[in-house]
Design a protein around this motif. Structure first.
Motif, PDB file in Angstrom:
ATOM      1  N   THR A   1      48.874  36.596  37.438  1.00  0.00           N
ATOM      2  CA  THR A   1      48.640  38.037  37.408  1.00  0.00           C
ATOM      3  C   THR A   1      47.200  38.368  37.047  1.00  0.00           C
ATOM      4  O   THR A   1      46.599  39.287  37.621  1.00  0.00           O
ATOM      5  CB  THR A   1      49.582  38.713  36.387  1.00  0.00           C
ATOM      6  OG1 THR A   1      50.933  38.397  36.718  1.00  0.00           O
ATOM      7  CG2 THR A   1      49.402  40.218  36.400  1.00  0.00           C
ATOM      8  N   LEU A   2      46.630  37.621  36.105  1.00  0.00           N
ATOM      9  CA  LEU A   2      45.283  37.936  35.601  1.00  0.00           C
ATOM     10  C   LEU A   2      44.219  37.832  36.684  1.00  0.00           C
ATOM     11  O   LEU A   2      43.428  38.767  36.884  1.00  0.00           O
ATOM     12  CB  LEU A   2      44.943  37.011  34.439  1.00  0.00           C
ATOM     13  CG  LEU A   2      43.509  37.140  33.898  1.00  0.00           C
ATOM     14  CD1 LEU A   2      43.276  38.519  33.308  1.00  0.00           C
ATOM     15  CD2 LEU A   2      43.221  36.045  32.872  1.00  0.00           C
ATOM     16  N   PHE A   3      44.169  36.729  37.384  1.00  0.00           N
ATOM     17  CA  PHE A   3      43.064  36.501  38.318  1.00  0.00           C
ATOM     18  C   PHE A   3      43.090  37.435  39.529  1.00  0.00           C
ATOM     19  O   PHE A   3      42.038  37.981  39.899  1.00  0.00           O
ATOM     20  CB  PHE A   3      43.034  35.034  38.743  1.00  0.00           C
ATOM     21  CG  PHE A   3      42.662  34.106  37.619  1.00  0.00           C
ATOM     22  CD1 PHE A   3      41.402  34.154  37.049  1.00  0.00           C
ATOM     23  CD2 PHE A   3      43.578  33.203  37.113  1.00  0.00           C
ATOM     24  CE1 PHE A   3      41.046  33.310  36.001  1.00  0.00           C
ATOM     25  CE2 PHE A   3      43.239  32.350  36.070  1.00  0.00           C
ATOM     26  CZ  PHE A   3      41.970  32.409  35.510  1.00  0.00           C
ATOM     27  N   PRO A   4      44.233  37.689  40.174  1.00  0.00           N
ATOM     28  CA  PRO A   4      44.231  38.716  41.232  1.00  0.00           C
ATOM     29  C   PRO A   4      43.829  40.093  40.708  1.00  0.00           C
ATOM     30  O   PRO A   4      43.141  40.841  41.403  1.00  0.00           O
ATOM     31  CB  PRO A   4      45.675  38.705  41.737  1.00  0.00           C
ATOM     32  CG  PRO A   4      46.172  37.344  41.419  1.00  0.00           C
ATOM     33  CD  PRO A   4      45.533  36.976  40.121  1.00  0.00           C
ATOM     34  N   GLY A   5      44.259  40.422  39.474  1.00  0.00           N
ATOM     35  CA  GLY A   5      43.856  41.694  38.902  1.00  0.00           C
ATOM     36  C   GLY A   5      42.354  41.794  38.707  1.00  0.00           C
ATOM     37  O   GLY A   5      41.735  42.829  38.988  1.00  0.00           O
ATOM     38  N   LEU A   6      41.736  40.703  38.227  1.00  0.00           N
ATOM     39  CA  LEU A   6      40.283  40.692  38.065  1.00  0.00           C
ATOM     40  C   LEU A   6      39.580  40.799  39.412  1.00  0.00           C
ATOM     41  O   LEU A   6      38.519  41.427  39.516  1.00  0.00           O
ATOM     42  CB  LEU A   6      39.850  39.417  37.344  1.00  0.00           C
ATOM     43  CG  LEU A   6      40.230  39.311  35.863  1.00  0.00           C
ATOM     44  CD1 LEU A   6      39.781  37.968  35.296  1.00  0.00           C
ATOM     45  CD2 LEU A   6      39.616  40.453  35.065  1.00  0.00           C
ATOM     46  N   PHE A   7      40.149  40.203  40.448  1.00  0.00           N
ATOM     47  CA  PHE A   7      39.540  40.279  41.771  1.00  0.00           C
ATOM     48  C   PHE A   7      39.625  41.689  42.345  1.00  0.00           C
ATOM     49  O   PHE A   7      38.876  42.022  43.270  1.00  0.00           O
ATOM     50  CB  PHE A   7      40.219  39.283  42.715  1.00  0.00           C
ATOM     51  CG  PHE A   7      39.524  37.961  42.793  1.00  0.00           C
ATOM     52  CD1 PHE A   7      38.959  37.521  43.974  1.00  0.00           C
ATOM     53  CD2 PHE A   7      39.417  37.153  41.670  1.00  0.00           C
ATOM     54  CE1 PHE A   7      38.309  36.300  44.044  1.00  0.00           C
ATOM     55  CE2 PHE A   7      38.784  35.929  41.722  1.00  0.00           C
ATOM     56  CZ  PHE A   7      38.216  35.495  42.908  1.00  0.00           C
ATOM     57  N   ILE A   8      40.530  42.506  41.837  1.00  0.00           N
ATOM     58  CA  ILE A   8      40.568  43.921  42.230  1.00  0.00           C
ATOM     59  C   ILE A   8      39.581  44.728  41.395  1.00  0.00           C
ATOM     60  O   ILE A   8      38.780  45.514  41.925  1.00  0.00           O
ATOM     61  CB  ILE A   8      41.989  44.500  42.068  1.00  0.00           C
ATOM     62  CG1 ILE A   8      42.965  43.832  43.034  1.00  0.00           C
ATOM     63  CG2 ILE A   8      41.984  46.008  42.318  1.00  0.00           C
ATOM     64  CD1 ILE A   8      44.403  44.254  42.818  1.00  0.00           C
ATOM     65  N   ILE A   9      39.602  44.537  40.088  1.00  0.00           N
ATOM     66  CA  ILE A   9      38.847  45.392  39.180  1.00  0.00           C
ATOM     67  C   ILE A   9      37.351  45.154  39.260  1.00  0.00           C
ATOM     68  O   ILE A   9      36.557  46.090  39.417  1.00  0.00           O
ATOM     69  CB  ILE A   9      39.354  45.187  37.735  1.00  0.00           C
ATOM     70  CG1 ILE A   9      40.801  45.640  37.606  1.00  0.00           C
ATOM     71  CG2 ILE A   9      38.473  45.945  36.751  1.00  0.00           C
ATOM     72  CD1 ILE A   9      41.439  45.290  36.273  1.00  0.00           C
ATOM     73  N   VAL A  10      36.919  43.886  39.164  1.00  0.00           N
ATOM     74  CA  VAL A  10      35.491  43.589  39.052  1.00  0.00           C
ATOM     75  C   VAL A  10      34.711  43.996  40.308  1.00  0.00           C
ATOM     76  O   VAL A  10      33.707  44.710  40.204  1.00  0.00           O
ATOM     77  CB  VAL A  10      35.280  42.098  38.712  1.00  0.00           C
ATOM     78  CG1 VAL A  10      33.801  41.745  38.747  1.00  0.00           C
ATOM     79  CG2 VAL A  10      35.864  41.786  37.331  1.00  0.00           C
ATOM     80  N   PRO A  11      35.102  43.573  41.523  1.00  0.00           N
ATOM     81  CA  PRO A  11      34.315  43.986  42.694  1.00  0.00           C
ATOM     82  C   PRO A  11      34.295  45.497  42.924  1.00  0.00           C
ATOM     83  O   PRO A  11      33.257  46.051  43.301  1.00  0.00           O
ATOM     84  CB  PRO A  11      35.006  43.267  43.863  1.00  0.00           C
ATOM     85  CG  PRO A  11      35.736  42.135  43.244  1.00  0.00           C
ATOM     86  CD  PRO A  11      36.174  42.643  41.909  1.00  0.00           C
ATOM     87  N   THR A  12      35.429  46.167  42.691  1.00  0.00           N
ATOM     88  CA  THR A  12      35.456  47.608  42.928  1.00  0.00           C
ATOM     89  C   THR A  12      34.588  48.356  41.925  1.00  0.00           C
ATOM     90  O   THR A  12      33.882  49.303  42.289  1.00  0.00           O
ATOM     91  CB  THR A  12      36.895  48.139  42.876  1.00  0.00           C
ATOM     92  OG1 THR A  12      37.511  47.733  41.637  1.00  0.00           O
ATOM     93  CG2 THR A  12      37.713  47.607  44.020  1.00  0.00           C
ATOM     94  N   LEU A  13      34.597  47.941  40.661  1.00  0.00           N
ATOM     95  CA  LEU A  13      33.727  48.583  39.678  1.00  0.00           C
ATOM     96  C   LEU A  13      32.253  48.301  39.974  1.00  0.00           C
ATOM     97  O   LEU A  13      31.392  49.165  39.767  1.00  0.00           O
ATOM     98  CB  LEU A  13      34.077  48.103  38.272  1.00  0.00           C
ATOM     99  CG  LEU A  13      35.408  48.581  37.699  1.00  0.00           C
ATOM    100  CD1 LEU A  13      35.595  48.074  36.274  1.00  0.00           C
ATOM    101  CD2 LEU A  13      35.498  50.112  37.720  1.00  0.00           C
ATOM    102  N   ALA A  14      31.952  47.099  40.470  1.00  0.00           N
ATOM    103  CA  ALA A  14      30.574  46.778  40.829  1.00  0.00           C
ATOM    104  C   ALA A  14      30.097  47.644  41.993  1.00  0.00           C
ATOM    105  O   ALA A  14      28.978  48.183  41.971  1.00  0.00           O
ATOM    106  CB  ALA A  14      30.462  45.296  41.180  1.00  0.00           C
ATOM    107  N   LEU A  15      30.936  47.799  43.017  1.00  0.00           N
ATOM    108  CA  LEU A  15      30.578  48.664  44.141  1.00  0.00           C
ATOM    109  C   LEU A  15      30.400  50.114  43.687  1.00  0.00           C
ATOM    110  O   LEU A  15      29.468  50.800  44.114  1.00  0.00           O
ATOM    111  CB  LEU A  15      31.657  48.582  45.223  1.00  0.00           C
ATOM    112  CG  LEU A  15      31.673  47.314  46.073  1.00  0.00           C
ATOM    113  CD1 LEU A  15      32.943  47.272  46.920  1.00  0.00           C
ATOM    114  CD2 LEU A  15      30.452  47.262  46.968  1.00  0.00           C
TER     115      LEU A  15
END
Length: 292
Positions: A257-271
């Motif tokens: 659960t953690l890693f897919p969630g980070l792959f959603i949160i981090v790139p979208t916040l960076a963009l």
């Protein structure tokens, strides 16, 4: 002396603010670059099939062989997350571009024509806005078979409204400029004024709206996939990865659960951070707002 102290305070405050903004932009840029490199380089480097099932290796914690661990059927989570991010980026960019084109066309039509046409178009926009995005997206996706392009259509048709409002407002503001009056007085038609003068002037705002829409579209796609209405279950999507990992989380396995969630949160916040910095440059009076 008091005035000098106040001036030094304001200078110090401005310097800290610029330093914070620069750090935010650099961090966002580095994260976006890291995201692109992961999508491009990880599949060739990690010589594994992201669909390969290995029941003997199911739900293994992160290790050297599997940096993100494995899922409930033994598939490598790093590869699954990277392929899911690919799908999310594809949906986000395609939906954002489509929504921007539709919103720009509708907003330009309303702003250029004015009068009853403007009122009719904006009532249509208000009608669509009254329906929650996710609910309307579920209705649109439900009419098609699960796949990438139905999700793109769903996200695009629910996210053009803000762009239409932005373009219309900018056009109404530009129509009051002296050079527009001069063009009309010189005999230029309404169509020529719109195409030659108004649309190029609103292009930066429309492009900014498109960039800001990408992370929102990625969240929307993940939500639809999590609900089982976006992509097929066998397709690697960040939303489907989180949905399939709910049982593992309850059993104490946190990594699916953690890693897919980070792959959603981090790139979208960076963009969103990069787009926000761009907005500050082209419209510094509205720094505190975020057009999503």
């Amino acid at each position: 002396m008091a005035e000098a102290a106040i001036e030094r305070t304001w200078r110090s405050h401005g310097t800290r603010r610029r330093s914070t903004r620069t750090l935010r932009v650099r961090t966002s840029g580095a994260l976006v670059a890291l995201t692109v490199l992961a999508v491009v380089l990880v599949p060739p480097i990690v010589q594994l099939d992201q669909q390969a099932v290995d029941l003997a290796a199911k739900l293994r914690p992160p290790s050297w062989d599997h940096p993100f661990g494995t899922d409930d059927v033994g598939r490598d989570l790093l590869l699954r997350c990277v392929y899911g991010l690919r799908v999310s980026l594809l949906v986000g960019v395609a939906a954002a571009l489509t929504a921007t084109v539709v919103g720009t066309a509708v907003g330009a039509l309303a702003g250029a024509l004015g009068g009853w046409a403007d009122r009719a178009v904006m009532r249509l926009v208000d009608t669509f806005s009254s329906v929650p995005h996710l609910l309307l997206g579920i209705f649109i996706v439900a009419m098609f078979r699960p796949g990438v392009w139905p999700v793109v259509v769903s996200v695009a048709l629910t996210h053009w409204l803000s762009t239409a409002r932005i373009v219309r407002a900018e056009l109404l503001s530009l129509r009051a400029r002296p050079y527009i009056d001069a063009a009309v007085s010189g005999g230029a038609s309404r169509w020529r004024v719109t195409v030659r003068h108004l649309l190029p002037a609103v292009a930066p705002q429309a492009a900014l709206a498109a960039v800001l829409m990408v992370p929102h579209a990625m969240w929307h796609e993940s939500a639809l996939s999590f609900l089982g209405l976006g992509l097929p279950a066998h397709t690697a999507s960040l939303g489907t990865l989180i949905q399939s990992a709910r049982g593992s989380l309850l059993a104490g396995q946190w990594w699916p659960t953690l890693f897919p969630g980070l792959f959603i949160i981090v790139p979208t916040l960076a963009l969103a951070g990069l787009a926000g910095a761009w907005r500050e440059r082209i419209n510094p009076r509205r720094r505190s707002e975020l057009m999503l």
